[in-house]
Design an enzyme around this catalytic site. Structure first.
Site, PDB file in Angstrom:
ATOM      1  N   ARG A  90      48.521   4.748 -42.755  1.00  0.00           N
ATOM      2  CA  ARG A  90      49.416   5.900 -42.782  1.00  0.00           C
ATOM      3  C   ARG A  90      49.056   6.757 -43.997  1.00  0.00           C
ATOM      4  NH1 ARG A  90      50.422   5.268 -38.175  1.00  0.00           N
ATOM      5  NH2 ARG A  90      52.389   4.679 -37.219  1.00  0.00           N
ATOM      6  N   HIS A  98      44.533  11.814 -36.727  1.00  0.00           N
ATOM      7  CA  HIS A  98      45.369  10.678 -36.298  1.00  0.00           C
ATOM      8  C   HIS A  98      45.031  10.261 -34.853  1.00  0.00           C
ATOM      9  CE1 HIS A  98      49.398   8.482 -37.094  1.00  0.00           C
ATOM     10  NE2 HIS A  98      48.692   7.821 -36.176  1.00  0.00           N
TER      11      HIS A  98
HETATM   12  P1  NDP Z   1      50.897  -5.859 -37.914  1.00  0.00           P
HETATM   13  O1  NDP Z   1      52.350  -5.830 -38.201  1.00  0.00           O
HETATM   14  O2  NDP Z   1      50.414  -6.691 -36.779  1.00  0.00           O
HETATM   15  O3  NDP Z   1      50.091  -6.339 -39.206  1.00  0.00           O
HETATM   16  C1  NDP Z   1      50.388  -5.908 -40.473  1.00  0.00           C
HETATM   17  C2  NDP Z   1      49.496  -6.632 -41.476  1.00  0.00           C
HETATM   18  O4  NDP Z   1      49.721  -6.051 -42.773  1.00  0.00           O
HETATM   19  C3  NDP Z   1      49.820  -8.121 -41.580  1.00  0.00           C
HETATM   20  O5  NDP Z   1      48.635  -8.857 -41.777  1.00  0.00           O
HETATM   21  C4  NDP Z   1      50.687  -8.173 -42.847  1.00  0.00           C
HETATM   22  O6  NDP Z   1      50.625  -9.407 -43.552  1.00  0.00           O
HETATM   23  C5  NDP Z   1      50.031  -7.095 -43.682  1.00  0.00           C
HETATM   24  N1  NDP Z   1      50.972  -6.628 -44.719  1.00  0.00           N
HETATM   25  C6  NDP Z   1      52.187  -6.062 -44.557  1.00  0.00           C
HETATM   26  N2  NDP Z   1      52.746  -5.803 -45.753  1.00  0.00           N
HETATM   27  C7  NDP Z   1      51.865  -6.222 -46.689  1.00  0.00           C
HETATM   28  C8  NDP Z   1      51.869  -6.247 -48.096  1.00  0.00           C
HETATM   29  N3  NDP Z   1      52.920  -5.796 -48.821  1.00  0.00           N
HETATM   30  N4  NDP Z   1      50.802  -6.768 -48.745  1.00  0.00           N
HETATM   31  C9  NDP Z   1      49.751  -7.260 -48.029  1.00  0.00           C
HETATM   32  N5  NDP Z   1      49.676  -7.269 -46.684  1.00  0.00           N
HETATM   33  C10 NDP Z   1      50.730  -6.763 -46.020  1.00  0.00           C
HETATM   34  O7  NDP Z   1      50.450  -4.337 -37.718  1.00  0.00           O
HETATM   35  P2  NDP Z   1      49.265  -3.747 -36.809  1.00  0.00           P
HETATM   36  O8  NDP Z   1      48.001  -4.452 -37.174  1.00  0.00           O
HETATM   37  O9  NDP Z   1      49.647  -3.737 -35.388  1.00  0.00           O
HETATM   38  O10 NDP Z   1      49.250  -2.223 -37.303  1.00  0.00           O
HETATM   39  C11 NDP Z   1      49.027  -1.895 -38.660  1.00  0.00           C
HETATM   40  C12 NDP Z   1      49.273  -0.413 -38.891  1.00  0.00           C
HETATM   41  O11 NDP Z   1      48.213   0.377 -38.358  1.00  0.00           O
HETATM   42  C13 NDP Z   1      50.499   0.205 -38.227  1.00  0.00           C
HETATM   43  O12 NDP Z   1      51.690  -0.143 -38.907  1.00  0.00           O
HETATM   44  C14 NDP Z   1      50.196   1.688 -38.320  1.00  0.00           C
HETATM   45  O13 NDP Z   1      50.631   2.193 -39.563  1.00  0.00           O
HETATM   46  C15 NDP Z   1      48.667   1.723 -38.281  1.00  0.00           C
HETATM   47  N6  NDP Z   1      48.199   2.319 -37.023  1.00  0.00           N
HETATM   48  C16 NDP Z   1      47.472   3.491 -37.075  1.00  0.00           C
HETATM   49  C17 NDP Z   1      46.993   4.057 -35.932  1.00  0.00           C
HETATM   50  C18 NDP Z   1      46.141   5.273 -35.975  1.00  0.00           C
HETATM   51  O14 NDP Z   1      45.829   5.844 -34.918  1.00  0.00           O
HETATM   52  N7  NDP Z   1      45.699   5.702 -37.146  1.00  0.00           N
HETATM   53  C19 NDP Z   1      47.266   3.488 -34.600  1.00  0.00           C
HETATM   54  C20 NDP Z   1      48.002   2.248 -34.651  1.00  0.00           C
HETATM   55  C21 NDP Z   1      48.451   1.718 -35.824  1.00  0.00           C
HETATM   56  P3  NDP Z   1      51.161 -10.774 -42.897  1.00  0.00           P
HETATM   57  O15 NDP Z   1      50.115 -11.111 -41.833  1.00  0.00           O
HETATM   58  O16 NDP Z   1      51.151 -11.737 -43.998  1.00  0.00           O
HETATM   59  O17 NDP Z   1      52.509 -10.459 -42.316  1.00  0.00           O
HETATM   60  C1  OXD Z   2      50.673   3.937 -34.116  1.00  0.00           C
HETATM   61  C2  OXD Z   2      49.926   5.143 -34.343  1.00  0.00           C
HETATM   62  O1  OXD Z   2      51.336   3.474 -35.024  1.00  0.00           O
HETATM   63  O2  OXD Z   2      49.442   5.739 -33.378  1.00  0.00           O
HETATM   64  O3  OXD Z   2      50.609   3.404 -32.998  1.00  0.00           O
HETATM   65  O4  OXD Z   2      49.736   5.564 -35.485  1.00  0.00           O
END
Ligand code: NDP
Ligand code: OXD
Length: 308
Positions: A223, A271
């Site tokens: 983000r 995005h």
């Molecule tokens: P998940 O919830 O599956 O995974 C999140 C990961 O981040 C987990 O491994 C979690 O750790 C880790 N995490 C969260 N907080 C912290 C922290 N404080 N310190 C270290 N690690 C942390 O999310 P997704 O993989 O499905 O998606 C991730 C992000 O990708 C979305 O939230 C979105 O913002 C972004 N996104 C962007 C898109 C785009 O088009 N640019 C499209 C889709 C998503 P743990 O495993 O220990 O819980």
């Molecule tokens: C999502 C994105 O979070 O598109 O799915 O950014």
């Protein structure tokens, strides 16, 4: 069951067709034609206007049509009903494809060749083997884990960082605050795939950049608010970072005249890193709607206290 659909970025009629094929009898109400709000039990949403969901008195499920739910959680009036995020194979694969494309751009020095072309220079340089390029992925969830596997299969040296400790085949993992410094030291290309939460807002800042190898590259597909923009500009200026590829921005669309637009060290995409194809993502959504109807546990529930 009446279900609200609101997503300015998607083809609502494609979603209707796909949902009706899986859930005959479903009544999909596409905003702004929402009819009697009291009839709506579930909402399928991406970037709904703040306050919109509060107007649905019998809402029992908010199903995000995106993986990230930071935008929804930022609405102080969001109803206290179960909130689920989208986890879908097509989205996961499209993110890995995008991350791989950007990692290959850096590994094959395409950013440097583009710069050399602008300067009219024949900058002959052959790449090292992929194993010599260390890619660090912040966030090892649905998307980060898959991207790590794709990069490892391509031969890159992959490292990952998450909140809790994890083991991933082909990836050296680090966790928590103590793991951050050793993780950063060995990341030539840093990929941010974290969710935006109170703990991760502004994580891509000067202190973090200082922990990377000199001349590292940054890929932010998480983000925009993960990034401290002025710190990125300073890090590019000093050479601490060689280049950045940004897909997400604090303000979207990125405003005209923003310094990122014309910066030679920054590539911008609007995005588009990952997207969910309705014909694929509909299965996860229909599954949760059936679970809601049958009173079974919902999948991919967001932990509101954690913020993801
Ligand atoms: P998940 O919830 O599956 O995974 C999140 C990961 O981040 C987990 O491994 C979690 O750790 C880790 N995490 C969260 N907080 C912290 C922290 N404080 N310190 C270290 N690690 C942390 O999310 P997704 O993989 O499905 O998606 C991730 C992000 O990708 C979305 O939230 C979105 O913002 C972004 N996104 C962007 C898109 C785009 O088009 N640019 C499209 C889709 C998503 P743990 O495993 O220990 O819980
Ligand atoms: C999502 C994105 O979070 O598109 O799915 O950014």
């Amino acid at each position: 069951m009446a279900v609200l659909f609101h997503s300015p970025d998607e083809d609502a009629h494609a979603w209707r067709r796909a949902l009706e094929a899986r859930l005959p009898g479903i009544e999909l109400r596409i905003s702004p034609e929402i009819g009697d709000p009291a009839g709506i039990e579930a909402a399928l949403v991406w970037r709904p206007p703040p306050g919109m969901l509060r107007t649905l008195p019998n809402l029992r499920l908010i199903q995000s049509l995106g993986a990230g739910v930071d935008g929804l959680l930022a609405d102080p009036s969001l109803p206290e009903v179960p909130l689920c995020r989208l986890v879908d194979g097509s989205m996961t694969r499209s993110m890995s494809e995008f991350v791989l494309a950007l990692v290959l751009k850096y590994h094959r020095r395409l950013d440097l060749f583009a710069r050399a072309q602008r300067a009219g220079t024949w900058a002959f340089e052959l790449p090292a083997l992929p194993a010599a390029t260390r890619v660090g992925i912040m966030g090892l969830g649905e998307l980060g884990t898959h991207a790590a596997g794709v990069l490892a299969a391509q031969g890159f040296t992959v490292r990952g960082w998450s909140r809790g400790a994890k083991e991933l085949p082909g990836c050296t993992t680090f966790a928590g605050a103590d793991g951050l410094t050793p993780f950063l030291t060995g990341s030539d290309i840093l990929v941010c795939l974290l969710p935006l939460t109170a703990a991760t807002r502004g994580v891509l800042d000067a202190r973090l950049f200082a922990g990377l190898p000199e001349g590292a590259r940054l890929i932010n597909v998480g983000r925009g608010a993960h990034l401290v923009e002025r710190d990125l500009l300073a890090a590019l200026e000093s050479g601490r970072l060689a280049h950045a590829s940004l897909d997400c921005f604090a303000e979207e669309p990125l405003p005209p005249g923003h310094p990122f637009w014309s910066h030679p060290g920054i590539d911008i995409t609007p995005h588009v890193a990952a997207f969910a194809d309705p014909d694929s993502a509909v299965d996860a959504v229909a599954d949760n709607l059936r679970r809601l109807r049958d009173g079974r546990p919902l999948l991919h529930l967001v932990d509101r206290a954690r913020g993801y």
